[in-house]
Scaffold this motif. Structure first.
Motif, PDB file in Angstrom:
ATOM      1  N   THR A 151     -54.332 -43.535  28.851  1.00  0.00           N
ATOM      2  CA  THR A 151     -52.856 -43.486  28.928  1.00  0.00           C
ATOM      3  C   THR A 151     -51.810 -42.088  28.732  1.00  0.00           C
ATOM      4  O   THR A 151     -52.625 -41.292  27.830  1.00  0.00           O
ATOM      5  N   THR A 152     -51.206 -41.363  29.564  1.00  0.00           N
ATOM      6  CA  THR A 152     -50.703 -40.256  29.803  1.00  0.00           C
ATOM      7  C   THR A 152     -49.201 -40.645  29.320  1.00  0.00           C
ATOM      8  O   THR A 152     -48.857 -41.418  29.374  1.00  0.00           O
ATOM      9  N   SER A 153     -48.402 -39.515  28.671  1.00  0.00           N
ATOM     10  CA  SER A 153     -47.275 -39.294  27.921  1.00  0.00           C
ATOM     11  C   SER A 153     -46.497 -39.080  29.291  1.00  0.00           C
ATOM     12  O   SER A 153     -44.996 -39.585  28.834  1.00  0.00           O
ATOM     13  N   GLY A 189     -46.131 -41.533  31.026  1.00  0.00           N
ATOM     14  CA  GLY A 189     -47.108 -43.017  31.436  1.00  0.00           C
ATOM     15  C   GLY A 189     -47.653 -43.646  32.308  1.00  0.00           C
ATOM     16  O   GLY A 189     -47.482 -45.205  32.354  1.00  0.00           O
ATOM     17  N   ILE A 242     -50.938 -45.093  33.723  1.00  0.00           N
ATOM     18  CA  ILE A 242     -52.019 -45.925  32.933  1.00  0.00           C
ATOM     19  C   ILE A 242     -53.006 -46.015  33.889  1.00  0.00           C
ATOM     20  O   ILE A 242     -52.994 -46.301  34.924  1.00  0.00           O
ATOM     21  N   ASP A 266     -41.561 -49.778  23.790  1.00  0.00           N
ATOM     22  CA  ASP A 266     -42.594 -49.210  25.154  1.00  0.00           C
ATOM     23  C   ASP A 266     -43.646 -50.047  25.065  1.00  0.00           C
ATOM     24  O   ASP A 266     -44.091 -50.207  24.100  1.00  0.00           O
ATOM     25  N   HIS A 267     -44.511 -49.718  26.216  1.00  0.00           N
ATOM     26  CA  HIS A 267     -46.099 -49.183  26.325  1.00  0.00           C
ATOM     27  C   HIS A 267     -47.203 -48.999  24.974  1.00  0.00           C
ATOM     28  O   HIS A 267     -46.288 -47.963  24.879  1.00  0.00           O
ATOM     29  N   ARG A 287     -48.988 -46.011  25.632  1.00  0.00           N
ATOM     30  CA  ARG A 287     -47.762 -44.633  25.996  1.00  0.00           C
ATOM     31  C   ARG A 287     -47.147 -44.349  25.076  1.00  0.00           C
ATOM     32  O   ARG A 287     -46.974 -42.826  24.926  1.00  0.00           O
ATOM     33  N   SER A 320     -49.697 -41.862  23.491  1.00  0.00           N
ATOM     34  CA  SER A 320     -49.279 -40.628  23.982  1.00  0.00           C
ATOM     35  C   SER A 320     -48.488 -39.763  23.609  1.00  0.00           C
ATOM     36  O   SER A 320     -48.564 -38.730  23.191  1.00  0.00           O
ATOM     37  N   ARG A 321     -47.892 -40.010  23.237  1.00  0.00           N
ATOM     38  CA  ARG A 321     -45.693 -38.919  23.231  1.00  0.00           C
ATOM     39  C   ARG A 321     -46.179 -38.802  21.855  1.00  0.00           C
ATOM     40  O   ARG A 321     -45.724 -37.514  21.232  1.00  0.00           O
TER      41      ARG A 321
END
Length: 412
Positions: free
Chosen positions: A203-205, A207, A209, A357-358, A361, A364-365
């Protein structure tokens, strides 16, 4: 940077028999040399040559270069064993696994890989043929094949040794290539945080997935089928097991390559670096329920991280590793840390500011933010050292929880 390009050989039956005899002779000689090294406690290359070189050439009819590579391979095996013992990968001193590794000499399977240098192996790239030394003489015109990208890399950048090996009756050459790297980006304006998991592979920052539910369903189905075939224990069941044994790993490898390629391309396109969790020792740090262990242990997270790292290096994209502690419990908006913030495997809800939030995600942030702080301080990693072993074989408890484990255990 060094890359290994795997090329498949297409030998005739006569050529395959010569290659098989060569591998068998080389590995028998290496096993004998391993016994000599163990008995005489001589495990350095030049010292071991004095005791084994002449005997190897005479008994197994190996050429000078092949005999030297056999001795070097034996010494490399002992060096690897020593490193694993020092790192604690084979248990604590005195344990059953430790004694099993140290109380007998190293041995090699008949089909173990054998290194070849340019004196023993020559390439004709135009005709896609190789000339290979064997114990029955040099065999020429052995055909090989590979993808267009592999063949282009081989033709342009091959340099150094190649390893001859056989898998399930298929012959391969693993050729070493010196591939030039792109100029590194010294001033990324931000980082792309990547949260690695089991339910969601990456999962990237931003968003995005990349879910692994389908892959996990396939793995579960394959595991159930393997169990049934092993219980039947018939000749036909054994043939099916042999046919399918590497299918799952090939599928996972292909998916990991695609994910890594996509992540690196996105970071390169936007001028950012890549932030990854340092997950070394995750299996020792995390305790799971029995139904979760097979899924967690079979997940190739180390492979995916390695793919991202080498593709990023090739593209000139900087990679920063961060400590994964509490990334799943920390709010990416206000920084509040609370175990209760992780409502479920999929959702995160901050108990302090109400941010929702997910979950992956949000993690990842947090990874992105930690990497950016490290980069501004001039550091490249805050990778935690593996937990030291205590007497009795127990691992010291840690107060950190890798974000990886939360996917298998939402309570974390």
């Amino acid at each position: 940077m060094k890359l290994t390009v795997q090329i498949r050989l297409l030998p005739t039956p006569v050529q395959a028999a010569a290659l098989e005899a060569t591998l068998r002779a080389c590995n028998e000689a290496a096993t004998w040399a391993g016994g000599v090294a163990f008995e005489k406690d001589v495990k350095r290359n030049f010292a071991l040559r004095e005791h084994t070189y002449g005997e190897i050439k005479a008994r197994w009819r190996l050429g000078a270069q092949a005999a030297q590579h056999v001795i070097k391979k034996t010494c490399d095996a002992y060096a690897t064993l020593k490193a694993n013992l020092k790192a604690g990968n084979l248990g604590r001193p005195g344990s059953k696994r430790y004694r099993k590794a140290t109380e007998k000499p190293v041995a090699f399977r008949p089909g173990s890989a054998q290194p070849y240098d340019d004196r023993m192996l020559s390439w004709q790239m135009a005709g896609r043929r190789v000339s290979v030394w064997t114990v029955v003489g040099r065999i020429k015109d052995v055909a090989f094949t590979g993808s267009a990208e592999q063949l282009a890399t081989l033709a342009l950048y091959r340099k150094g040794e190649s390893d001859l090996l056989v898998w399930d009756g298929m012959w391969f050459l693993n050729a070493t290539c010196e591939v030039p790297e792109a100029p590194p980006n010294p001033d990324p304006h931000d980082f792309l945080g990547i949260d690695l998991g089991i339910v969601n592979i990456a999962t990237t920052s931003d968003g995005e997935i990349m879910a692994g539910r389908e892959l996990n369903r396939i793995r579960t189905r394959e595991r159930i089928l393997r169990t049934k075939l092993q219980k039947k224990d018939t000749p036909s069941a054994k043939r099916r097991l042999k046919k399918r044994r590497r299918k799952e790993s090939r599928r996972a490898r292909d998916i990991n390559h695609k994910i890594a390629k996509h992540v690196v391309a996105e970071a390169e396109r936007t001028g950012r670096g890549i932030a990854l969790e340092e997950l070394t020792g995750i299996r020792e740090r995390v305790r799971l329920r029995k139904p979760q262990r097979a899924t967690h242990s079979s997940w190739a997270f180390a492979q995916l991280g390695a793919f991202i790292a080498y593709k990023a290096e090739k593209a000139g994209v900087p990679v920063v590793y961060v400590d994964p502690a509490y990334t799943s419990r920390t709010c990416a908006e206000c920084g509040h840390i609370d175990r209760a913030n992780r409502v479920s495997q999929a959702w995160f809800a901050c108990r302090s500011c109400g941010f929702v939030d997910h979950a992956d995600r949000n993690s990842s942030r947090n990874i992105r933010a930690r990497a950016w702080q490290l980069w501004r301080r001039g550091a490249l990693s805050t990778a935690p050292a593996p937990p030291p072993r205590q007497r009795g074989g127990a691992r010291r408890k840690r107060s950190v929880t890798a974000s990886d484990a939360r996917c298998a255990n939402p309570a974390l």
